[in-house]
Design an enzyme around this catalytic site. Structure first.
Site, PDB file in Angstrom:
ATOM      1  N   ASP A  17      37.989  43.078  39.142  1.00  0.00           N
ATOM      2  CA  ASP A  17      38.743  43.341  40.368  1.00  0.00           C
ATOM      3  C   ASP A  17      39.969  42.444  40.528  1.00  0.00           C
ATOM      4  O   ASP A  17      40.400  42.153  41.646  1.00  0.00           O
ATOM      5  CB  ASP A  17      37.832  43.199  41.603  1.00  0.00           C
ATOM      6  CG  ASP A  17      36.770  44.280  41.660  1.00  0.00           C
ATOM      7  OD1 ASP A  17      37.019  45.385  41.137  1.00  0.00           O
ATOM      8  OD2 ASP A  17      35.689  44.013  42.205  1.00  0.00           O
ATOM      9  N   GLU A  18      40.544  41.991  39.420  1.00  0.00           N
ATOM     10  CA  GLU A  18      41.728  41.136  39.489  1.00  0.00           C
ATOM     11  C   GLU A  18      42.898  41.713  38.697  1.00  0.00           C
ATOM     12  O   GLU A  18      43.869  41.022  38.424  1.00  0.00           O
ATOM     13  CB  GLU A  18      41.389  39.726  38.989  1.00  0.00           C
ATOM     14  CG  GLU A  18      40.405  38.988  39.876  1.00  0.00           C
ATOM     15  CD  GLU A  18      40.192  37.542  39.447  1.00  0.00           C
ATOM     16  OE1 GLU A  18      41.015  37.033  38.655  1.00  0.00           O
ATOM     17  OE2 GLU A  18      39.222  36.925  39.908  1.00  0.00           O
TER      18      GLU A  18
END
Length: 287
Positions: free
Chosen positions: A231-232
């Protein structure tokens, strides 16, 4: 006017170290090869010293293969990263989903309504919940269960389907499995994920329950490219919706799902129209 409408159109995207005269050079290159620019956008990142450009142009003198060869020669002198696509060619797409179908349903409807420049070739899921939905749109549905013991084999099957479909885009439409680093690398730059913007504040299951318990005043969603860092990845699009003390978990969840669907649809639209260029850990989006 009729001849103009029938002229093949192409989209050129590029990035390179910034220097004087780049717009002039690109425009001149296209003119020299019989092209007419229909749409153009550019951006200079003074922080990185990089120049980004997206050009849609019409050209009747050359086909895609010939233009790609000529562009390669031109781009070499500027150290350009570039891509050239036929403007009317829909992007081959595979969708992964688990048990929440709001984003899947929204993408299928937009696709069949002609609102997205994609061609959905397959739906892959670790559950059977949406095989009838897939069938109603005449899209092949592949049920591939995933456990800790079978993860490697499951991902191998998933990647085989993605490759067989010639997918240029893979959409994780609420696919609730963490992809391995290996699969993330194989899909780099062509896989988009959607998640609630509560991360990392509300990690784990039932984020809207956690948000309701904390009395949040904003909920939201983020669409980003998939990377090995969970999720980055580079963010493509985000949006928020207001919340207040009268909201229930159910109303928060419903509003959150609407926001997720809209954010993911915009990200898929922009990617499929070649409007998103990677800029390190960020993106340049020519809307």
């Amino acid at each position: 006017m009729i001849a103009s409408l029938m002229t093949p159109a192409f989209i050129l995207t590029l990035s390179c170290p910034d220097r004087r005269g780049l717009v002039h050079s690109v425009s001149g290159f296209l003119l020299d090869h019989g092209s007419n620019i229909e749409e153009a956008a550019q951006y200079n990142d003074h922080g990185t010293g990089l120049f980004f450009m997206r050009v849609r142009f019409a050209c009747a003198d050359h086909d895609l293969a010939a233009l790609q060869a000529k562009t390669a020669e031109f781009a070499a002198g500027f150290a350009m990263n570039w891509q050239l696509h036929a403007a009317t060619q829909p992007m081959k797409t595979v969708i992964l989903v688990s048990k929440e179908g709001h984003c899947l349903n929204d993408l299928l409807f937009r696709w069949k309504s002609g609102l997205l420049a994609i061609d959905i070739g397959a739906i892959i899921s670790n559950h059977r919940d949406f095989y009838q939905l897939a069938a109603s749109y005449n899209v092949p549905f592949h049920h591939i269960p995933v456990t800790a013991a079978t993860k490697a084999q499951a991902e191998a099957k998933q990647f085989e389907i993605i490759q067989n479909e010639g997918a240029e885009l893979v959409v994780l439409a609420r696919y609730m499995q963490v992809l391995s680093d290996d699969l993330c690398r194989k899909l780099e730059g062509r896989a988009i994920n959607i998640h609630h913007s509560f991360l990392p504040s509300f990690k784990g299951a039932k984020p809207y329950y956690q948000a309701h318990d904390r009395g949040v005043k904003l909920i939201g969603a983020t669409a980003h490219y998939v990377t090995a860092d969970l999720d980055e990845g580079p963010i493509i699009e985000q949006d928020v919706a207001r919340a207040d003390h009268t909201d229930t978990v159910e109303s928060l969840t419903a509003r959150g799902r609407d926001t997720e669907s809209q954010v993911l649809a915009r990200a898929v639209k922009w990617h499929s129209e070649h409007r998103v260029l990677l800029n390190g850990h960020r993106t340049v989006v020519f809307r």
